[in-house]
Motif scaffolding. Structure first.
Motif, PDB file in Angstrom:
ATOM      1  N   GLU A  83      -9.342  -9.283  -3.276  1.00 31.90           N
ATOM      2  CA  GLU A  83      -8.413  -9.445  -4.394  1.00 31.90           C
ATOM      3  C   GLU A  83      -7.133 -10.098  -3.890  1.00 31.90           C
ATOM      4  N   LEU A  84      -6.481 -10.848  -4.767  1.00 31.29           N
ATOM      5  CA  LEU A  84      -5.319 -11.621  -4.364  1.00 31.29           C
ATOM      6  C   LEU A  84      -4.086 -11.286  -5.197  1.00 31.29           C
ATOM      7  N   VAL A  85      -2.941 -11.299  -4.527  1.00 26.92           N
ATOM      8  CA  VAL A  85      -1.643 -11.207  -5.198  1.00 26.92           C
ATOM      9  C   VAL A  85      -0.737 -12.234  -4.526  1.00 26.92           C
ATOM     10  N   MET A  86       0.377 -12.555  -5.159  1.00 27.61           N
ATOM     11  CA  MET A  86       1.308 -13.455  -4.522  1.00 27.61           C
ATOM     12  C   MET A  86       1.763 -12.830  -3.198  1.00 27.61           C
ATOM     13  N   ASP A  87       1.784 -13.613  -2.141  1.00 27.20           N
ATOM     14  CA  ASP A  87       1.943 -13.057  -0.800  1.00 27.20           C
ATOM     15  C   ASP A  87       3.232 -12.253  -0.618  1.00 27.20           C
ATOM     16  N   TYR A  88       4.318 -12.668  -1.242  1.00 26.37           N
ATOM     17  CA  TYR A  88       5.580 -11.960  -1.028  1.00 26.37           C
ATOM     18  C   TYR A  88       5.481 -10.494  -1.444  1.00 26.37           C
ATOM     19  N   LYS A  89       4.572 -10.179  -2.365  1.00 24.52           N
ATOM     20  CA  LYS A  89       4.423  -8.797  -2.818  1.00 24.52           C
ATOM     21  C   LYS A  89       3.867  -7.894  -1.717  1.00 24.52           C
ATOM     22  N   THR A  90       3.151  -8.461  -0.752  1.00 23.67           N
ATOM     23  CA  THR A  90       2.599  -7.642   0.331  1.00 23.67           C
ATOM     24  C   THR A  90       3.675  -7.236   1.329  1.00 23.67           C
ATOM     25  N   TRP A  91       4.839  -7.874   1.245  1.00 29.44           N
ATOM     26  CA  TRP A  91       5.943  -7.534   2.145  1.00 29.44           C
ATOM     27  C   TRP A  91       6.868  -6.487   1.532  1.00 29.44           C
ATOM     28  N   LEU A  92       6.689  -6.215   0.252  1.00 30.97           N
ATOM     29  CA  LEU A  92       7.522  -5.245  -0.458  1.00 30.97           C
ATOM     30  C   LEU A  92       6.781  -3.914  -0.576  1.00 30.97           C
ATOM     31  N   PRO A  93       7.474  -2.841  -0.974  1.00 30.76           N
ATOM     32  CA  PRO A  93       6.784  -1.556  -1.165  1.00 30.76           C
ATOM     33  C   PRO A  93       5.624  -1.695  -2.150  1.00 30.76           C
ATOM     34  N   GLN A  94       4.468  -1.174  -1.773  1.00 31.16           N
ATOM     35  CA  GLN A  94       3.284  -1.225  -2.629  1.00 31.16           C
ATOM     36  C   GLN A  94       2.910   0.188  -3.059  1.00 31.16           C
ATOM     37  N   ARG A  95       2.265   0.266  -4.198  1.00 29.66           N
ATOM     38  CA  ARG A  95       1.928   1.562  -4.783  1.00 29.66           C
ATOM     39  C   ARG A  95       1.097   2.429  -3.838  1.00 29.66           C
ATOM     40  N   ASP A  96       0.232   1.798  -3.056  1.00 28.10           N
ATOM     41  CA  ASP A  96      -0.681   2.586  -2.225  1.00 28.10           C
ATOM     42  C   ASP A  96      -0.154   2.880  -0.833  1.00 28.10           C
ATOM     43  N   ASN A  97       1.047   2.412  -0.490  1.00 30.22           N
ATOM     44  CA  ASN A  97       1.550   2.782   0.840  1.00 30.22           C
ATOM     45  C   ASN A  97       3.054   2.999   0.924  1.00 30.22           C
ATOM     46  N   LYS A  98       3.747   2.962  -0.210  1.00 27.85           N
ATOM     47  CA  LYS A  98       5.194   3.148  -0.158  1.00 27.85           C
ATOM     48  C   LYS A  98       5.573   4.580   0.234  1.00 27.85           C
ATOM     49  N   HIS A  99       4.604   5.501   0.138  1.00 26.44           N
ATOM     50  CA  HIS A  99       4.859   6.899   0.483  1.00 26.44           C
ATOM     51  C   HIS A  99       4.369   7.239   1.892  1.00 26.44           C
ATOM     52  N   GLN A 100       3.947   6.237   2.672  1.00 23.82           N
ATOM     53  CA  GLN A 100       3.268   6.504   3.929  1.00 23.82           C
ATOM     54  C   GLN A 100       4.119   6.279   5.187  1.00 23.82           C
ATOM     55  N   LEU A 101       5.416   6.242   5.059  1.00 21.22           N
ATOM     56  CA  LEU A 101       6.251   5.966   6.226  1.00 21.22           C
ATOM     57  C   LEU A 101       5.982   6.952   7.352  1.00 21.22           C
ATOM     58  N   TRP A 102       6.030   8.252   7.058  1.00 25.61           N
ATOM     59  CA  TRP A 102       5.826   9.244   8.113  1.00 25.61           C
ATOM     60  C   TRP A 102       4.396   9.211   8.638  1.00 25.61           C
ATOM     61  N   ALA A 103       3.442   8.935   7.772  1.00 26.31           N
ATOM     62  CA  ALA A 103       2.044   8.855   8.210  1.00 26.31           C
ATOM     63  C   ALA A 103       1.868   7.749   9.238  1.00 26.31           C
ATOM     64  N   TRP A 104       2.516   6.606   8.999  1.00 30.70           N
ATOM     65  CA  TRP A 104       2.399   5.499   9.947  1.00 30.70           C
ATOM     66  C   TRP A 104       3.150   5.801  11.238  1.00 30.70           C
TER      67      TRP A 104
END
Length: 241
Positions: A83-104
């Motif tokens: 699936e594709l989105v405009m590339d700049y969106k992958t550099w911004l907070p995304q719904r599926d990983n914006k809550h994962q800072l501590w996990a990473w």
């Protein structure tokens, strides 16, 4: 657990090219920078300075090109999906990983065995990658402040005075080289921590089998063996010779 599939959609060909340009430019900048700072042998200083300036300009232009392309080229928002989105969106907070800072962070500190399954770029990666253009522009600016051709231009002359004169600017410029060198070492390590598949994709545009991810449901939805059969439904079984 099997790794995610790595599809070309994650890194379209123009981004593979800009990545190669970045790598070559940074290698030449680091090598020539070390030589300019501490010439171990004579006879090539003019060549070293010329190459340093040339690849500095290349790095700056390549950074601008990469940033502009992010608003015109689509890419996959996560590994394991086409699936594709405009590339700049992958550099911004995304719904599926914006809550994962501590996990990473836990994963990078070896407090967690498996890396979080989510977007193409982990939260720490997003933060660091967004800072890299600023570092490139600042390093380029200090370089132009030191270059005889541009040092007396108003924009750079003001910066030279503001930063404390030639010696302090030279120290800042040299320090930035070390910052990029440390970044490159960490970047290589984190890119290869899960195997060579990500490197095969970004360097040679080679796809590799793995789990398939659905960004909408944020779940693993299958396995793409790319012609090979998975072992026990999860672990990819290497093809026997």
């Amino acid at each position: 657990m099997a790794h995610m599939a790595h599809y070309r959609e994650a890194h379209p060909l123009p981004f593979v090219i800009t990545h190669w340009v970045n790598l070559v430019a940074m290698i030449f900048l680091i090598l020539t920078g070390f030589y300019i700072h501490y010439p171990l042998f004579g006879g090539v200083m003019s060549l070293a300075r010329g190459l340093h300036i040339f690849f500095g300009i290349v790095l700056l232009l390549n950074c601008v090109v990469r940033m502009v392309l992010a608003f015109f080229i689509k890419s996959a928002p996560a590994p394991g999906t086409r699936e594709l989105v405009m590339d700049y969106k992958t550099w911004l907070p995304q719904r599926d990983n914006k809550h994962q800072l501590w996990a990473w962070i836990s994963y990078y500190l070896f407090l967690r065995r498996d890396h979080p399954i989510a977007a193409k770029l982990g939260v720490p990666q997003k933060i660091v990658y967004l800072l890299i253009p600023l570092l490139i522009f600042f390093t380029g600016y200090t370089g132009f402040c030191l270059w005889g051709v541009t040092a007396n231009w108003g924009f750079f002359a003001v910066g030279m005075d503001f930063l404390g004169g030639p010696m302090k600017v030279r120290i800042l410029h040299y320090f930035m080289m070390w910052a990029f060198l440390v970044f490159m070492c960490i970047h290589v390590y984190l890119s290869l921590i899960e195997g060579v598949s990500p490197a095969s994709l970004i360097f040679f545009w080679k796809e590799t089998p793995g789990l398939v991810y659905d960004p909408e449901t944020m779940n693993i939805v299958g396995f793409d063996g790319m012609g090979e059969e998975p072992d026990y439904g999860e672990t990819f079984k290497e093809k026997q010779a």
